[in-house]
Design a protein around this motif. Structure first.
Motif, PDB file in Angstrom:
ATOM      1  N   LEU A  68      54.846 -22.839 -52.336  1.00  0.00           N
ATOM      2  CA  LEU A  68      53.943 -21.939 -51.619  1.00  0.00           C
ATOM      3  C   LEU A  68      54.689 -21.267 -50.468  1.00  0.00           C
ATOM      4  O   LEU A  68      54.563 -20.061 -50.252  1.00  0.00           O
ATOM      5  CB  LEU A  68      52.723 -22.706 -51.102  1.00  0.00           C
ATOM      6  CG  LEU A  68      51.725 -21.894 -50.283  1.00  0.00           C
ATOM      7  CD1 LEU A  68      51.098 -20.798 -51.133  1.00  0.00           C
ATOM      8  CD2 LEU A  68      50.650 -22.810 -49.713  1.00  0.00           C
ATOM      9  N   ALA A  69      55.485 -22.052 -49.744  1.00  0.00           N
ATOM     10  CA  ALA A  69      56.280 -21.490 -48.652  1.00  0.00           C
ATOM     11  C   ALA A  69      57.276 -20.460 -49.175  1.00  0.00           C
ATOM     12  O   ALA A  69      57.499 -19.418 -48.559  1.00  0.00           O
ATOM     13  CB  ALA A  69      57.005 -22.606 -47.899  1.00  0.00           C
ATOM     14  N   VAL A  70      57.871 -20.733 -50.329  1.00  0.00           N
ATOM     15  CA  VAL A  70      58.796 -19.780 -50.953  1.00  0.00           C
ATOM     16  C   VAL A  70      58.045 -18.512 -51.344  1.00  0.00           C
ATOM     17  O   VAL A  70      58.514 -17.391 -51.107  1.00  0.00           O
ATOM     18  CB  VAL A  70      59.490 -20.411 -52.182  1.00  0.00           C
ATOM     19  CG1 VAL A  70      60.222 -19.363 -53.000  1.00  0.00           C
ATOM     20  CG2 VAL A  70      60.454 -21.509 -51.751  1.00  0.00           C
ATOM     21  N   ALA A  71      56.860 -18.662 -51.922  1.00  0.00           N
ATOM     22  CA  ALA A  71      56.085 -17.508 -52.391  1.00  0.00           C
ATOM     23  C   ALA A  71      55.681 -16.579 -51.247  1.00  0.00           C
ATOM     24  O   ALA A  71      55.624 -15.365 -51.438  1.00  0.00           O
ATOM     25  CB  ALA A  71      54.845 -17.983 -53.152  1.00  0.00           C
ATOM     26  N   VAL A  72      55.416 -17.145 -50.062  1.00  0.00           N
ATOM     27  CA  VAL A  72      55.033 -16.280 -48.944  1.00  0.00           C
ATOM     28  C   VAL A  72      56.240 -15.640 -48.274  1.00  0.00           C
ATOM     29  O   VAL A  72      56.084 -14.875 -47.326  1.00  0.00           O
ATOM     30  CB  VAL A  72      54.141 -17.009 -47.898  1.00  0.00           C
ATOM     31  CG1 VAL A  72      52.850 -17.463 -48.519  1.00  0.00           C
ATOM     32  CG2 VAL A  72      54.881 -18.139 -47.235  1.00  0.00           C
ATOM     33  N   GLY A  79      70.639 -20.533 -51.588  1.00  0.00           N
ATOM     34  CA  GLY A  79      71.156 -19.177 -51.477  1.00  0.00           C
ATOM     35  C   GLY A  79      70.282 -18.290 -50.607  1.00  0.00           C
ATOM     36  O   GLY A  79      70.488 -17.087 -50.550  1.00  0.00           O
ATOM     37  N   GLY A  80      69.273 -18.866 -49.942  1.00  0.00           N
ATOM     38  CA  GLY A  80      68.412 -18.094 -49.054  1.00  0.00           C
ATOM     39  C   GLY A  80      67.426 -17.199 -49.771  1.00  0.00           C
ATOM     40  O   GLY A  80      67.015 -16.165 -49.252  1.00  0.00           O
ATOM     41  N   ARG A  81      67.025 -17.592 -50.960  1.00  0.00           N
ATOM     42  CA  ARG A  81      66.086 -16.776 -51.716  1.00  0.00           C
ATOM     43  C   ARG A  81      64.646 -17.189 -51.407  1.00  0.00           C
ATOM     44  O   ARG A  81      64.363 -18.344 -51.126  1.00  0.00           O
ATOM     45  CB  ARG A  81      66.337 -16.926 -53.219  1.00  0.00           C
ATOM     46  CG  ARG A  81      67.706 -16.445 -53.636  1.00  0.00           C
ATOM     47  CD  ARG A  81      68.060 -16.804 -55.067  1.00  0.00           C
ATOM     48  NE  ARG A  81      68.097 -18.257 -55.209  1.00  0.00           N
ATOM     49  CZ  ARG A  81      67.566 -18.919 -56.225  1.00  0.00           C
ATOM     50  NH1 ARG A  81      66.955 -18.285 -57.192  1.00  0.00           N
ATOM     51  NH2 ARG A  81      67.642 -20.233 -56.282  1.00  0.00           N
ATOM     52  N   GLY A  82      63.754 -16.238 -51.478  1.00  0.00           N
ATOM     53  CA  GLY A  82      62.336 -16.496 -51.276  1.00  0.00           C
ATOM     54  C   GLY A  82      61.535 -15.263 -51.620  1.00  0.00           C
ATOM     55  O   GLY A  82      62.089 -14.211 -51.916  1.00  0.00           O
ATOM     56  N   GLY A  83      60.214 -15.360 -51.574  1.00  0.00           N
ATOM     57  CA  GLY A  83      59.341 -14.246 -51.905  1.00  0.00           C
ATOM     58  C   GLY A  83      58.891 -14.299 -53.349  1.00  0.00           C
ATOM     59  O   GLY A  83      59.379 -15.102 -54.149  1.00  0.00           O
ATOM     60  N   LEU A  84      57.955 -13.458 -53.681  1.00  0.00           N
ATOM     61  CA  LEU A  84      57.391 -13.451 -55.034  1.00  0.00           C
ATOM     62  C   LEU A  84      58.397 -13.041 -56.103  1.00  0.00           C
ATOM     63  O   LEU A  84      58.246 -13.404 -57.271  1.00  0.00           O
ATOM     64  CB  LEU A  84      56.167 -12.535 -55.082  1.00  0.00           C
ATOM     65  CG  LEU A  84      54.943 -13.032 -54.323  1.00  0.00           C
ATOM     66  CD1 LEU A  84      53.831 -11.992 -54.372  1.00  0.00           C
ATOM     67  CD2 LEU A  84      54.465 -14.366 -54.878  1.00  0.00           C
ATOM     68  N   GLY A  85      59.421 -12.305 -55.720  1.00  0.00           N
ATOM     69  CA  GLY A  85      60.419 -11.848 -56.689  1.00  0.00           C
ATOM     70  C   GLY A  85      61.125 -12.974 -57.421  1.00  0.00           C
ATOM     71  O   GLY A  85      61.501 -12.816 -58.587  1.00  0.00           O
ATOM     72  N   VAL A  86      61.291 -14.127 -56.767  1.00  0.00           N
ATOM     73  CA  VAL A  86      61.982 -15.238 -57.431  1.00  0.00           C
ATOM     74  C   VAL A  86      61.169 -15.787 -58.603  1.00  0.00           C
ATOM     75  O   VAL A  86      61.718 -16.427 -59.492  1.00  0.00           O
ATOM     76  CB  VAL A  86      62.342 -16.381 -56.447  1.00  0.00           C
ATOM     77  CG1 VAL A  86      63.265 -15.898 -55.361  1.00  0.00           C
ATOM     78  CG2 VAL A  86      61.106 -17.037 -55.869  1.00  0.00           C
ATOM     79  N   PHE A  87      59.860 -15.498 -58.607  1.00  0.00           N
ATOM     80  CA  PHE A  87      59.013 -15.955 -59.698  1.00  0.00           C
ATOM     81  C   PHE A  87      58.987 -14.975 -60.866  1.00  0.00           C
ATOM     82  O   PHE A  87      58.258 -15.160 -61.829  1.00  0.00           O
ATOM     83  CB  PHE A  87      57.592 -16.226 -59.180  1.00  0.00           C
ATOM     84  CG  PHE A  87      57.546 -17.343 -58.178  1.00  0.00           C
ATOM     85  CD1 PHE A  87      57.564 -18.664 -58.585  1.00  0.00           C
ATOM     86  CD2 PHE A  87      57.528 -17.069 -56.826  1.00  0.00           C
ATOM     87  CE1 PHE A  87      57.546 -19.698 -57.664  1.00  0.00           C
ATOM     88  CE2 PHE A  87      57.504 -18.085 -55.889  1.00  0.00           C
ATOM     89  CZ  PHE A  87      57.518 -19.404 -56.314  1.00  0.00           C
TER      90      PHE A  87
END
Length: 193
Positions: A68-72, A79-87
């Protein structure tokens, strides 16, 4: 009606949050990029530990909280990735499988022998192999087939690149669980009652 938390609930929330934080800390270990869009990371170790140490329900909750924290948008993946794009990447099967694999690992751990620290470590290794490797890799293969339009055979062959490292993570998980079982004999491995 009282809104205060019981000590047990507070402890459960704390353990879930700490395991989610451990997942984030393991994201600081540099990833190894592979050409097909799914990196090798240390974060699947936290998935195994979540199931073995917290059990199916709390292990699932911890990893779901992390995702959830990654999605927001928090850059918590290796590698410092996050956000909806990783899904939307080829690694989505692994990401979606993380909380489920923690749940499967925890459910298995709760049913395996736990008489001695050594037996608990062997159970943790077995639960990690079945939940954190077999189940998680099946989810990853499905994600590769869906997001990268790979045929099953190619997705399985690509997934095999992760197996040796994940077996090492299973052994590390067993060592950590053994140490905790020895130092804290009252710890309820796999969320045992």
């Amino acid at each position: 009606m009282s809104t205060s938390l019981s000590r047990q609930q507070a402890q459960s929330f704390s353990l879930v949050a700490l395991m989610a934080a451990l997942m984030a800390v393991l994201g600081l270990i540099p990833k190894i990029d592979l050409p097909f869009g799914v990196p090798i990371t240390a974060q699947s170790l936290a998935v195994m530990l979540a199931g073995c140490l917290l059990g199916a329900r709390r292990g699932f909750q911890a990893i779901a909280l992390f995702l959830l924290a990654v999605a927001v948008g928090l850059p918590l993946l290796s590698g410092g990735r996050g956000g909806l794009g990783v899904f939307m990447a080829p690694s989505v099967g692994y990401l979606a499988g993380y909380p489920l694999a923690a749940g499967v690992t925890g459910a298995l751990m709760a049913r395996l022998p736990a008489a001695t620290p050594r037996r608990i470590a062997l159970s943790a290794f077995a639960a990690s192999v079945l939940g954190g490797v077999v189940f998680l890799h099946a989810m990853g293969i499905a994600g590769l087939m869906l997001m990268a339009s790979m045929p099953l055979r190619q997705a399985v062959m690509i997934d095999l690149a992760f197996v040796p490292g994940d077996l090492i993570k299973c052994a590390l998980c067993a060592l950590v669980v053994h140490s905790i079982a020895w130092a804290l004999p009252d710890w309820r491995m796999g969320g045992r009652a």
